[in-house]
Scaffold this motif. Structure first.
Motif, mmCIF file in Angstrom:
data_model
loop_
_atom_site.group_PDB
_atom_site.id
_atom_site.type_symbol
_atom_site.label_atom_id
_atom_site.label_comp_id
_atom_site.label_asym_id
_atom_site.label_seq_id
_atom_site.Cartn_x
_atom_site.Cartn_y
_atom_site.Cartn_z
ATOM 1 N N HIS A 338 25.735 56.389 28.321
ATOM 2 C CA HIS A 338 27.231 56.254 27.680
ATOM 3 C C HIS A 338 26.818 54.156 28.483
ATOM 4 C CE1 HIS A 338 28.706 59.624 28.429
ATOM 5 N NE2 HIS A 338 28.527 59.658 26.934
ATOM 6 N N PRO A 339 26.806 54.006 26.713
ATOM 7 C CA PRO A 339 26.274 52.338 26.505
ATOM 8 C C PRO A 339 27.986 51.773 26.401
ATOM 9 C CG PRO A 339 24.211 52.135 25.307
ATOM 10 C CD PRO A 339 25.361 54.475 25.579
ATOM 11 N N VAL A 340 28.213 50.598 27.341
ATOM 12 C CA VAL A 340 30.130 50.620 27.535
ATOM 13 C C VAL A 340 29.919 49.223 26.848
ATOM 14 C CG1 VAL A 340 31.912 49.892 29.217
ATOM 15 C CG2 VAL A 340 30.440 51.938 29.592
ATOM 16 N N LEU A 341 30.547 48.872 25.812
ATOM 17 C CA LEU A 341 30.991 47.989 25.288
ATOM 18 C C LEU A 341 32.541 47.306 25.643
ATOM 19 C CD1 LEU A 341 30.147 45.231 23.121
ATOM 20 C CD2 LEU A 341 31.889 46.714 21.715
ATOM 21 N N LEU A 342 33.027 46.401 26.505
ATOM 22 C CA LEU A 342 34.187 45.655 27.026
ATOM 23 C C LEU A 342 34.604 44.617 26.436
ATOM 24 C CD1 LEU A 342 32.339 45.860 30.784
ATOM 25 C CD2 LEU A 342 33.744 47.422 29.863
ATOM 26 N N THR A 343 36.049 45.247 26.143
ATOM 27 C CA THR A 343 36.557 43.710 25.441
ATOM 28 C C THR A 343 37.910 43.529 26.207
ATOM 29 O OG1 THR A 343 37.331 45.342 23.770
ATOM 30 C CG2 THR A 343 35.905 44.352 23.181
ATOM 31 N N TRP A 344 38.077 42.593 26.881
ATOM 32 C CA TRP A 344 39.805 41.767 27.443
ATOM 33 C C TRP A 344 40.013 40.779 26.909
ATOM 34 C CZ3 TRP A 344 34.120 41.082 27.811
ATOM 35 C CH2 TRP A 344 33.614 39.604 27.925
ATOM 36 N N GLY A 345 41.339 40.885 27.500
ATOM 37 C CA GLY A 345 42.332 39.658 26.918
ATOM 38 C C GLY A 345 43.399 39.525 27.721
ATOM 39 N N LEU A 346 44.264 38.668 27.866
ATOM 40 C CA LEU A 346 45.716 38.997 27.597
ATOM 41 C C LEU A 346 46.592 39.611 27.286
ATOM 42 C CD1 LEU A 346 45.000 34.649 29.274
ATOM 43 C CD2 LEU A 346 44.406 36.842 31.010
ATOM 44 N N MET A 347 47.509 39.290 27.685
ATOM 45 C CA MET A 347 48.673 40.574 26.968
ATOM 46 C C MET A 347 49.778 39.121 26.856
ATOM 47 S SD MET A 347 48.548 43.966 26.231
ATOM 48 C CE MET A 347 50.058 45.152 26.201
ATOM 49 N N ARG A 427 48.008 34.205 35.019
ATOM 50 C CA ARG A 427 46.754 34.950 33.952
ATOM 51 C C ARG A 427 46.849 35.887 34.962
ATOM 52 N NH1 ARG A 427 44.218 31.664 31.050
ATOM 53 N NH2 ARG A 427 41.922 32.151 31.062
ATOM 54 N N ILE A 428 46.411 36.306 35.838
ATOM 55 C CA ILE A 428 46.282 37.412 36.570
ATOM 56 C C ILE A 428 46.742 39.196 36.757
ATOM 57 C CG2 ILE A 428 44.485 38.814 38.919
ATOM 58 C CD1 ILE A 428 43.613 35.811 39.748
ATOM 59 N N GLY A 429 48.091 38.127 36.165
ATOM 60 C CA GLY A 429 49.088 39.322 35.884
ATOM 61 C C GLY A 429 49.124 39.477 34.214
ATOM 62 N N ARG A 430 48.512 39.000 33.457
ATOM 63 C CA ARG A 430 48.165 39.359 32.515
ATOM 64 C C ARG A 430 47.325 39.980 32.174
ATOM 65 N NH1 ARG A 430 48.847 35.707 28.675
ATOM 66 N NH2 ARG A 430 48.463 33.870 30.215
ATOM 67 N N GLN A 431 46.329 40.306 32.454
ATOM 68 C CA GLN A 431 44.796 40.427 32.986
ATOM 69 C C GLN A 431 44.663 42.423 31.999
ATOM 70 O OE1 GLN A 431 42.083 39.889 35.556
ATOM 71 N NE2 GLN A 431 42.044 37.341 35.322
ATOM 72 N N PHE A 432 43.987 42.192 31.239
ATOM 73 C CA PHE A 432 43.783 44.078 30.814
ATOM 74 C C PHE A 432 42.484 44.326 30.095
ATOM 75 C CE2 PHE A 432 44.900 42.650 26.666
ATOM 76 C CZ PHE A 432 44.330 43.830 25.309
ATOM 77 N N ALA A 433 41.906 45.116 29.447
ATOM 78 C CA ALA A 433 40.688 45.672 29.507
ATOM 79 C C ALA A 433 40.160 46.478 28.679
ATOM 80 C CB ALA A 433 39.504 45.400 30.349
ATOM 81 N N LEU A 434 38.993 46.672 28.382
ATOM 82 C CA LEU A 434 39.386 48.262 26.749
ATOM 83 C C LEU A 434 37.937 48.432 27.106
ATOM 84 C CD1 LEU A 434 40.665 47.711 23.555
ATOM 85 C CD2 LEU A 434 41.893 48.807 25.817
ATOM 86 N N ILE A 487 42.983 47.010 17.457
ATOM 87 C CA ILE A 487 44.464 47.092 19.238
ATOM 88 C C ILE A 487 44.722 46.134 19.533
ATOM 89 C CG2 ILE A 487 43.935 48.314 21.081
ATOM 90 C CD1 ILE A 487 42.482 50.098 20.294
ATOM 91 N N PHE A 488 43.506 44.453 19.529
ATOM 92 C CA PHE A 488 44.407 43.449 20.498
ATOM 93 C C PHE A 488 45.502 42.627 19.952
ATOM 94 C CE2 PHE A 488 41.955 41.408 23.500
ATOM 95 C CZ PHE A 488 41.231 42.927 24.248
ATOM 96 N N ALA A 489 45.590 43.098 18.054
ATOM 97 C CA ALA A 489 46.379 42.373 17.682
ATOM 98 C C ALA A 489 47.646 42.908 17.163
ATOM 99 C CB ALA A 489 45.985 42.418 15.815
ATOM 100 N N LEU A 490 47.554 44.841 17.486
ATOM 101 C CA LEU A 490 48.697 45.061 17.732
ATOM 102 C C LEU A 490 49.481 45.164 18.822
ATOM 103 C CD1 LEU A 490 47.495 48.609 16.329
ATOM 104 C CD2 LEU A 490 49.718 47.320 15.389
ATOM 105 N N LEU A 491 48.455 44.717 19.746
ATOM 106 C CA LEU A 491 49.267 44.378 21.086
ATOM 107 C C LEU A 491 49.883 42.894 21.182
ATOM 108 C CD1 LEU A 491 46.668 46.107 23.770
ATOM 109 C CD2 LEU A 491 49.135 47.429 23.142
ATOM 110 N N GLY A 492 49.233 42.052 20.718
ATOM 111 C CA GLY A 492 49.710 40.962 20.451
ATOM 112 C C GLY A 492 48.790 39.944 21.849
ATOM 113 N N ALA A 493 48.090 40.496 22.336
ATOM 114 C CA ALA A 493 47.275 39.909 22.857
ATOM 115 C C ALA A 493 46.266 38.908 22.648
ATOM 116 C CB ALA A 493 46.244 41.038 23.732
ATOM 117 N N GLU A 494 46.396 38.023 23.855
ATOM 118 C CA GLU A 494 44.799 36.969 24.416
ATOM 119 C C GLU A 494 44.089 37.603 23.835
ATOM 120 O OE1 GLU A 494 45.141 33.578 26.118
ATOM 121 O OE2 GLU A 494 47.859 33.600 25.513
ATOM 122 N N ASP A 495 42.614 37.811 22.897
ATOM 123 C CA ASP A 495 40.871 37.935 23.410
ATOM 124 C C ASP A 495 40.507 37.093 23.493
ATOM 125 O OD1 ASP A 495 38.816 39.277 23.287
ATOM 126 O OD2 ASP A 495 39.653 39.926 20.499
#
Length: 610
Positions: A338-347, A427-434, A487-495
């Motif tokens: 399963h190749p995995v594409l990661l995307t990450w940002g700050l909530m 910053r670390i408290g707002r990190q998330f990834a898909l 999804i990032f736009a719906l979350l209001g997250a910084e990409d």
């Protein structure tokens, strides 16, 4: 002179599939020898404590970081790969690689196999996943979802799966028998899961391959992780964030739990590296040749049935080195992951990362449907561990802030003291990834071969990997990236997602003018693929080799397709199914011969007198 060792069954590999299968046959009164190349097995409690200590002390937290180095049975590791500045990669370690792109997954050669360090996620395959050829790509299975469904339930009981039947039926489309309930109630969603669900549930997202929008919904992921303490499955999960590579409480299933229930008929021998499977002139397998590390000549053990359960790559290596089961020329071919594409940002707010299991929920709507004919389907995992997989551990961000590097350092000035603590905490408290796990279909060009000129330390040929991604997969990554942006736009997250060639992204490539990079999910499959006949497959639906009636190759290597679900549960279900057939084979082999009673002579017909 010592008599040769003889068993009913020899199992090569003590991972999930090998341990389950050996246990089932032992319960049926069979004498089983399990040969494991890696170390362990003598003191499970002590080995677990030592693994925790090694993990805590390791500078890099990867699945192999809890293991002691083993030069006699080296484990391929993700750190063996290095990306090059202008693109491309360098591969070191056990696996030799010559493909356009890297096979980016490792596996563990240790008692319990990769099942000692897996994520614990246990989704079932979707019924569509068994017939991808009918959908326009890949291969079909010789069996379907309903054939495997009873064994899914048995595997869920054995591993202690926590999930909600109604949720899986309604949100994923999985059929279940009436009244079925998983062994444990579902794992609670993380705080991040709840925040994401509150903003995206019921909202549409457009996949470029779909004519209409897909409705987003966060769904809890089945896990082999106890949510309640039981005598059968052990203690409950306490939310430790070190599930990979080692669960400190024992709440996550590993094969060692199954081994603890083995009966006296099962013998485990660790540090036993099998180099060759033996067969007679008629094609019947007779046993295996193995070495217990350096020292005397190889030992030989004999059995009525031999089962290879070592890993998709190691099973292929053994079959190729032994010159067996390859009349179809498919041994080693069709390597998948399963190749995995990661995307990450700050909530926009604190979401509490680095707590609990690595992922507890995901988005299922892109796993199935007509769009998969045009692009690879994908499943979205919501990552609870911040950017650790995508961009490195929190310490890397701290180092950048100290050096005045990165966008969070004002004017290129290094941060210290209270200011550093505030910025790091924010910053670390707002990190998330898909995490987008994409299906990769069977391709004979993706394969395992052998290099006899560069053997391992025991003289066995090392595996050579030739690997690439098809346009079908790359188009799936493009669709995943498009969905991620919505999804990032719906979350209001910084990409903060960036794909750049260099040491940390060996899976970097360009497609249709855009850069991407992938990780490996550790889901190697397809190297001894099952099928409906011997012309184009290695094993039948029971994972029995077409060319050798008493040789089985079990595990993910038998799977003709992977779908988008983590494959461990399907592998376990297949192993339990194969155990039943092996038992039937042995029963037939040892059945007493039935002698027909001799026919009674009939009286001669009398000639009538005149």
């Amino acid at each position: 002179m010592t008599a040769p060792e003889r068993f009913d069954v020899i199992v090569v590999g003590a991972g999930v599939a090998g341990s389950l299968l050996a246990g089932q046959l032992g319960q049926r009164g069979r004498r089983v020898l399990v040969l494991e190349a890696g170390a362990g097995g003598g003191d499970p409690a002590g080995e677990h404590a030592a693994a925790v200590r090694r993990f805590l002390a390791a500078p890099v937290k990867v699945p192999g970081s809890a293991l002691a180095p083993d030069p006699w049975a080296p484990s391929p590791d993700v750190t063996d790969l290095t990306g090059l500045p202008g693109g491309g990669y360098r591969a070191d370690g056990h696996l030799l690689q010559n493909g356009p792109l890297p096979y980016a997954s490792g596996y563990l050669r240790v008692n319990g196999g990769t099942g000692t360090a897996w994520t614990g996620l246990t989704p079932r395959m979707h019924p569509e996943d068994f017939r991808t050829a009918d959908l326009g790509y890949g291969r079909n299975w010789p069996i379907g979802y309903q054939d495997l469904e009873p064994y899914y339930r048995a595997a869920e009981l054995e591993t202690g799966v926590a999930a909600d039947t109604d949720e899986q039926r309604e949100q994923v489309g999985l059929p279940f028998p009436d009244g079925y309930r998983f062994p444990h109630r579902p794992t609670p969603p993380s705080h991040l899961d709840r925040v994401v669900a509150g903003r995206i549930d019921g909202r549409p997202a457009r996949d470029p391959g779909e004519p209409g929008p897909t409705t987003l919904r966060v769904v809890r992921t089945p896990q082999a992780r106890n949510t309640t303490a039981t005598a059968e499955h052990g203690p409950a999960c306490r939310g430790s964030a070190s599930c990979i590579p080692v669960c400190p409480t024992g709440a996550k299933y590993t094969p060692l739990r199954t081994q603890a229930r083995w009966g006296p008929g099962v013998t485990l021998r660790t540090g036993a590296v099998v180099g060759r499977v033996l067969a007679d002139a008629g094609g019947r397998v007779t046993g295996v040749e193995y070495r217990s590390r350096p020292g005397p000549a190889p030992a030989t053990a004999y059995a009525d049935v031999v089962v290879l359960a070592a890993h998709a790559i190691e099973n292929a290596r053994l079959l190729l080195a032994s010159g067996l089961a390859n009349s179809s020329d498919q041994v080693g071919r069709n390597l998948m992951d399963h190749p995995v594409l990661l995307t990450w940002g700050l909530m926009p707010e604190q979401v509490g990362p680095y707590r609990g299991p690595g992922s507890t929920s995901g988005v299922e709507g892109f796993r199935f449907g007509p769009a998969r004919a045009a692009r690879a389907p994908f499943r979205i995992e919501i990552g609870n561990w911040g950017w650790v997989w995508a961009a490195g551990p929190p310490g890397r961000e701290v180092a950048a802030l100290l050096a005045g590097a990165g966008p969070a350092a004002p004017g290129g000035r290094g941060l210290f003291g209270k200011e550093l603590r505030q910025v790091v905490g924010d910053r670390i408290g707002r990190q998330f990834a898909l995490q987008f796990e994409l299906e990769q279909s069977a391709d004979p060009a993706n394969r395992v071969t052998l290099d006899h000129g560069r053997p391992d330390r025991l003289g066995n040929p090392r595996p050579v990997i030739t690997y690439d991604l098809s346009d079908h997969v790359k188009d799936g990554m493009a669709a995943a990236a498009a969905v991620s942006g919505q999804i990032f736009a719906l979350l209001g997250a910084e990409d903060h997602t960036r794909y750049e060639p260099g040491p940390g992204q060996p899976g970097w490539f360009e497609h249709a003018g855009r850069p991407y990079a992938y990780r490996g999910a550790g889901h190697g499959a397809g190297t001894h693929v099952m099928g409906s006949g011997p012309a184009d497959s290695v094993v039948d639906s029971w994972q029995r080799c077409w060319d050798h009636p008493n040789l089985y190759a079990v595990g993910c290597g038998s799977m003709p397709s992977l779908g988008t679900s983590n494959p461990t549960l399907t592998m376990a279900a297949l192993a339990l199914r194969s155990a039943e057939q092996i038992h039937r084979d042995l029963t037939a082999l040892h059945a007493p011969a039935t002698l027909a009673a001799p026919a009674r002579p009939q009286p001669a017909e009398e000639t009538p007198t005149r």
